[in-house]
Design a protein around this motif. Structure first.
Motif, mmCIF file in Angstrom:
data_model
loop_
_atom_site.group_PDB
_atom_site.id
_atom_site.type_symbol
_atom_site.label_atom_id
_atom_site.label_comp_id
_atom_site.label_asym_id
_atom_site.label_seq_id
_atom_site.Cartn_x
_atom_site.Cartn_y
_atom_site.Cartn_z
ATOM 1 N N PHE A 163 -49.507 -20.896 -32.856
ATOM 2 C CA PHE A 163 -48.515 -21.588 -32.042
ATOM 3 C C PHE A 163 -47.289 -21.884 -32.890
ATOM 4 O O PHE A 163 -47.408 -22.329 -34.028
ATOM 5 C CB PHE A 163 -49.107 -22.879 -31.485
ATOM 6 N N LYS B 202 -43.486 -23.865 -32.674
ATOM 7 C CA LYS B 202 -42.821 -24.914 -31.900
ATOM 8 C C LYS B 202 -41.384 -25.081 -32.368
ATOM 9 O O LYS B 202 -41.095 -25.092 -33.565
ATOM 10 C CB LYS B 202 -43.582 -26.228 -32.077
ATOM 11 N N ILE C 223 -43.003 -24.527 -26.959
ATOM 12 C CA ILE C 223 -44.132 -23.990 -27.717
ATOM 13 C C ILE C 223 -44.333 -22.538 -27.306
ATOM 14 O O ILE C 223 -44.390 -22.225 -26.119
ATOM 15 C CB ILE C 223 -45.421 -24.789 -27.449
ATOM 16 N N THR C 224 -44.452 -21.666 -28.302
ATOM 17 C CA THR C 224 -44.676 -20.252 -28.053
ATOM 18 C C THR C 224 -46.018 -19.848 -28.643
ATOM 19 O O THR C 224 -46.374 -20.280 -29.735
ATOM 20 C CB THR C 224 -43.551 -19.407 -28.693
ATOM 21 N N VAL C 225 -46.743 -19.013 -27.912
ATOM 22 C CA VAL C 225 -48.057 -18.535 -28.338
ATOM 23 C C VAL C 225 -47.906 -17.091 -28.794
ATOM 24 O O VAL C 225 -47.312 -16.275 -28.092
ATOM 25 C CB VAL C 225 -49.073 -18.599 -27.177
ATOM 26 N N ALA D 242 -53.409 -15.648 -23.850
ATOM 27 C CA ALA D 242 -52.441 -16.629 -24.336
ATOM 28 C C ALA D 242 -52.387 -17.879 -23.466
ATOM 29 O O ALA D 242 -52.220 -18.991 -23.972
ATOM 30 C CB ALA D 242 -51.059 -15.997 -24.423
ATOM 31 N N ALA D 243 -52.552 -17.726 -22.166
ATOM 32 C CA ALA D 243 -52.490 -18.883 -21.262
ATOM 33 C C ALA D 243 -53.624 -19.863 -21.546
ATOM 34 O O ALA D 243 -53.413 -21.081 -21.581
ATOM 35 C CB ALA D 243 -52.535 -18.420 -19.811
ATOM 36 N N LEU E 65 -52.951 -21.632 -24.860
ATOM 37 C CA LEU E 65 -51.942 -22.688 -24.711
ATOM 38 C C LEU E 65 -52.528 -23.918 -24.020
ATOM 39 O O LEU E 65 -52.244 -25.046 -24.413
ATOM 40 C CB LEU E 65 -50.737 -22.165 -23.933
ATOM 41 N N PHE F 32 -54.546 -25.717 -26.592
ATOM 42 C CA PHE F 32 -53.646 -26.356 -27.556
ATOM 43 C C PHE F 32 -53.103 -27.664 -26.989
ATOM 44 O O PHE F 32 -53.070 -28.688 -27.678
ATOM 45 C CB PHE F 32 -52.499 -25.400 -27.903
ATOM 46 N N ARG F 33 -52.699 -27.644 -25.736
ATOM 47 C CA ARG F 33 -52.183 -28.868 -25.098
ATOM 48 C C ARG F 33 -53.266 -29.937 -24.993
ATOM 49 O O ARG F 33 -52.996 -31.117 -25.179
ATOM 50 C CB ARG F 33 -51.590 -28.551 -23.736
#
Length: 88
Positions: free
Chosen positions: A6, A8, A13-15, A44-45, A48, A51-52
């Motif tokens: 990740f 930022k 935020i980019t994966v 990736a979804a 993410l 990660f959140r």
């Protein structure tokens, strides 16, 4: 399953797949900072979303510690005041 990293920049935020070093390098050149977390996920979804979830857990833990410390400090002061008046 691929491993995702990740990056930022501000609130964005980019994966990126860990294997895609060129994309990660390009984003770092644009000012993105790589985050510590690496997550294995099918896409990736989902990475993410995980990660959140991790970041929200960290925030709630920090909030819990800060409010807990304040509560127990006030409780200690209150107990001191009560014991002071009861000893008189």
């Amino acid at each position: 399953m691929p491993v995702f990293i990740f990056l930022k920049k501000g609130n964005q935020i980019t994966v990126v797949e860990k294997a895609d070093a060129t994309e990660a390098t390009r984003l770092k050149a644009q000012g993105y900072e790589q985050q510590f977390e690496e997550i294995t996920a099918p896409n990736a979804a989902k990475a993410l979303a995980r990660f959140r979830d991790i970041k929200q857990d960290e925030e709630s833990i920090q909030y819990g510690f800060s409010t807990g410390a304040a509560f127990f400090s006030l409780l200690a002061v209150l107990m001191f005041i009560i014991s002071f008046f009861l000893q008189r």
